[in-house]
Design an enzyme around this catalytic site. Structure first.
Site, PDB file in Angstrom:
ATOM      1  N   TYR A   1      41.583  34.069 -10.306  1.00  0.00           N
ATOM      2  CA  TYR A   1      42.049  34.572 -10.948  1.00  0.00           C
ATOM      3  C   TYR A   1      42.306  35.389 -12.572  1.00  0.00           C
ATOM      4  O   TYR A   1      41.898  33.905 -13.820  1.00  0.00           O
ATOM      5  CB  TYR A   1      43.752  33.720 -10.867  1.00  0.00           C
ATOM      6  CG  TYR A   1      45.116  34.454 -11.263  1.00  0.00           C
ATOM      7  CD1 TYR A   1      46.340  35.328 -10.094  1.00  0.00           C
ATOM      8  CD2 TYR A   1      45.241  34.124 -12.451  1.00  0.00           C
ATOM      9  CE1 TYR A   1      47.135  35.073 -10.752  1.00  0.00           C
ATOM     10  CE2 TYR A   1      47.022  35.126 -12.861  1.00  0.00           C
ATOM     11  CZ  TYR A   1      47.708  35.429 -11.652  1.00  0.00           C
ATOM     12  OH  TYR A   1      49.020  35.998 -12.447  1.00  0.00           O
TER      13      TYR A   1
ATOM     14  N   SER B   1      50.493  34.735  -1.787  1.00  0.00           N
ATOM     15  CA  SER B   1      50.242  33.104  -1.297  1.00  0.00           C
ATOM     16  C   SER B   1      50.914  31.959  -3.192  1.00  0.00           C
ATOM     17  O   SER B   1      50.493  32.587  -4.004  1.00  0.00           O
ATOM     18  CB  SER B   1      48.056  33.514  -2.068  1.00  0.00           C
ATOM     19  OG  SER B   1      47.738  31.472  -1.999  1.00  0.00           O
TER      20      SER B   1
ATOM     21  N   ARG C   1      53.290  36.168 -21.522  1.00  0.00           N
ATOM     22  CA  ARG C   1      53.064  37.491 -21.908  1.00  0.00           C
ATOM     23  C   ARG C   1      53.959  37.926 -22.120  1.00  0.00           C
ATOM     24  O   ARG C   1      53.446  39.201 -23.582  1.00  0.00           O
ATOM     25  CB  ARG C   1      52.505  38.124 -20.520  1.00  0.00           C
ATOM     26  CG  ARG C   1      52.031  39.031 -20.628  1.00  0.00           C
ATOM     27  CD  ARG C   1      52.019  39.945 -19.083  1.00  0.00           C
ATOM     28  NE  ARG C   1      53.353  40.138 -18.236  1.00  0.00           N
ATOM     29  CZ  ARG C   1      53.616  40.764 -16.670  1.00  0.00           C
ATOM     30  NH1 ARG C   1      52.681  41.114 -16.819  1.00  0.00           N
ATOM     31  NH2 ARG C   1      54.530  40.414 -16.264  1.00  0.00           N
TER      32      ARG C   1
END
Length: 537
Positions: free
Chosen positions: A458, A221, A397
């Site tokens: 999310y 998506s 990250r």
């Protein structure tokens, strides 16, 4: 390790996300935030180089190697350590933490780079004969263990890299359909279609590296899903090579000719077959784009506003809402994390694409609904800043992991009436699990995809690494997954199942549903060579 042909390597760094040149060092603001909120000092975890990694020796027999090289050519059947290491897994936090291990690491026994559908069919026949497991490989962006080179009971496992299937095969400008080979990347699709005035409009965070085949195989998506739909909404047909033969599915825009067998392959993660080409809906390149950011006093107010927009059908291409924590840290605009707040409360982003008249009308109608539901316009700048940095978070990250922080994302979806309960349950599960390991946690959340009846949540989690970080995060992820199941949400909205979510598939689809998947597997892949250990409990 000897030097392989660079042209055949994935573009992603072996132990981090993406292009090394795009790495994001931690800003002073982020370092201050880590120290203040989580007690993480400046100490870092040293990286190891690819040359320092010791891999398990290749288990591919000489006979099997000769057979496979005979199909794709010696240069496209590679057993070099660096080639194998680059396909040793995906890019989840667990994958990247494992890449820091100085012990012996596992990897595929060979890397195959077929150039045609016929070669793939021959490869599968040879792998059945020699009892070799096959892991289809696109961009290498899986974050759920979907690329783990599991051998199971097989003699060896190979990575089937589809990067050479990189062509636009057909464009029907009248119907608005294009046939793209499975190895075309997100940017490659936009380049090939853009040259003819069209766009696919599928922009997940993995866009820069993920492939058309991977989008289909994981039910991806994209961030523009409010306007263009999920990738499975875009798919009009696809082809896949299975050990039992070729599936060529999708003859018309819609059909009543029984169950839609395309759905067996979309989301199948290479377990049922190797997707080789996808026919997708495309649209002309938009002539106009409009941006507007909004502030809401709190998350429930903002969520109600997004629901109103979606159920009214005003038509933004992008609409997202960050909660109070994510807004306060400026996570949505990755270039200013930890700096001065853009707004109090919650930040929402809207984007509109199309003709000038169409974007103007949809923008005006959406703005009216958001204003009526408590929104305050912040103008274009925050929305443009989000778009500028929207593919950059995974690079951040990498730097956080090196600095001693634990950072990962996870997602789910549920009905509008259940949003608050699911958000609270998952946040509590993560916070409590990480507290047990000896660290506070920052748990941030945003609504990333919307539907008339519900939305996707999310989550981004940052904590301090404590003890064994692999065990630490595995426990936290399991707690969050259990919370999703108990709260009535799905185990995954767009990250797929892979190996990581597989333990919860029975709760997702029931015992009979599992038997249906096993029956499909038995027909299409009777010897079970395709991507063992994924999807099916």
């Amino acid at each position: 390790m000897t030097g392989p042909d660079v042209s055949l390597l994935p573009p992603m760094k072996w132990n981090a996300w993406g292009d090394p040149a795009a790495a994001k060092p931690l800003s002073d603001g982020i370092r201050a935030l880590l120290k203040q909120a989580l007690g993480i000092e400046q100490s870092g975890i040293p990286d190891i180089t690819a040359e320092q990694v010791t891999l398990q020796p290749s288990r591919l027999s000489a006979t099997a190697h000769e057979a496979l090289a005979g199909i794709v050519g010696a240069g496209h059947c590679r057993v070099d350590d660096l080639d194998r290491l680059l396909r040793a897994g995906g890019k989840s936090t667990l994958d990247l933490l494992r890449r820091k291990d100085t012990g012996v690491q596992d990897a595929p026994d060979a890397v195959l780079l077929p150039g045609t559908e016929e070669e793939i069919a021959e490869i599968l026949r040879a792998c059945v004969e020699h009892r070799i497991a096959v892991v289809p490989f696109g961009g290498g962006t899986s974050v759920v263990g979907g690329l783990d080179p599991a051998r199971g009971d097989f003699t060896a496992v190979v990575s089937l890299d589809l990067r050479r299937l990189d062509r636009l095969l057909h464009l029907d400008e009248v119907s608005g359909e294009a046939v793209l080979q499975a190895g075309v990347t997100g940017p490659g699709a936009e380049r090939l279609l853009g040259a003819k005035g069209f766009s696919l409009g599928h922009f997940p965070q993995s866009f820069q590296f993920a492939t058309i085949g991977g989008f289909a195989a994981t039910r991806s998506s994209g961030q523009d899903s409010a306007g263009y739909g999920r990738f499975d909404d875009m798919v009009r047909g696809l082809r896949a090579v299975t050990p039992a033969g070729i599936l060529d599915l999708g003859r018309a825009p819609a059909s009543a000719a029984g169950p839609d067998l395309r759905q067996l392959l979309m989301g199948s993660e290479g377990v049922f077959g190797v997707i080789t080409a996808v026919r997708v809906r495309v649209h002309p390149v938009p002539e106009s784009t409009r941006y507007e950011a909004w502030s809401f006093p709190d998350f429930p107010t903002g969520a109600a506003a997004l629901r109103a927009v979606t159920q009214t059908g005003t038509g933004p291409t992008v609409i997202r809402l960050s909660d109070e924590v994510e807004t306060g840290i400026n996570l949505a605009t990755t270039e200013s994390i930890g700096e001065q707040r853009i707004t109090g409360g919650c930040l929402a982003i809207t984007v509109f694409e199309g003709s000038a008249a169409h974007t103007a009308s949809r923008h005006a109608e959406t703005a009216a609904v958001l204003t009526a539901h408590g929104g305050t316009s912040l103008g274009e700048a925050p929305a443009r800043a989000w778009e500028h940095g929207r593919f950059g978070a995974p690079y951040l990250r990498d730097s956080l992991l090196t600095a001693g922080a634990l950072c990962e994302t996870l997602e789910t979806a549920t009905s509008w009436s259940n949003i608050a309960a699911v958000k609270a349950a998952v946040t509590a599960a993560l916070t409590e699990s990480l507290a047990e390991s000896g660290t506070q946690a920052l748990v941030m959340c945003h609504i990333s995809h919307v539907y008339p009846t519900g939305a996707s949540l999310y989550f981004t989690v940052v904590a301090a690494q404590r003890g064994n970080p692999i065990e630490q995060w595995s426990k936290a992820k399991a707690a969050a997954s259990e919370a999703m199941v108990r709260a009535g949400a799905t185990i995954t909205h767009h990250h797929a199942v892979g190996a990581d979510h597989r333990p919860w598939m029975r709760a997702e689809i029931g015992d009979l549903g599992v038997e249906v998947l096993r029956a499909v597997k038995a027909v299409l892949d009777p010897t079970g060579i395709l991507n063992p250990g994924k999807l099916i409990p």
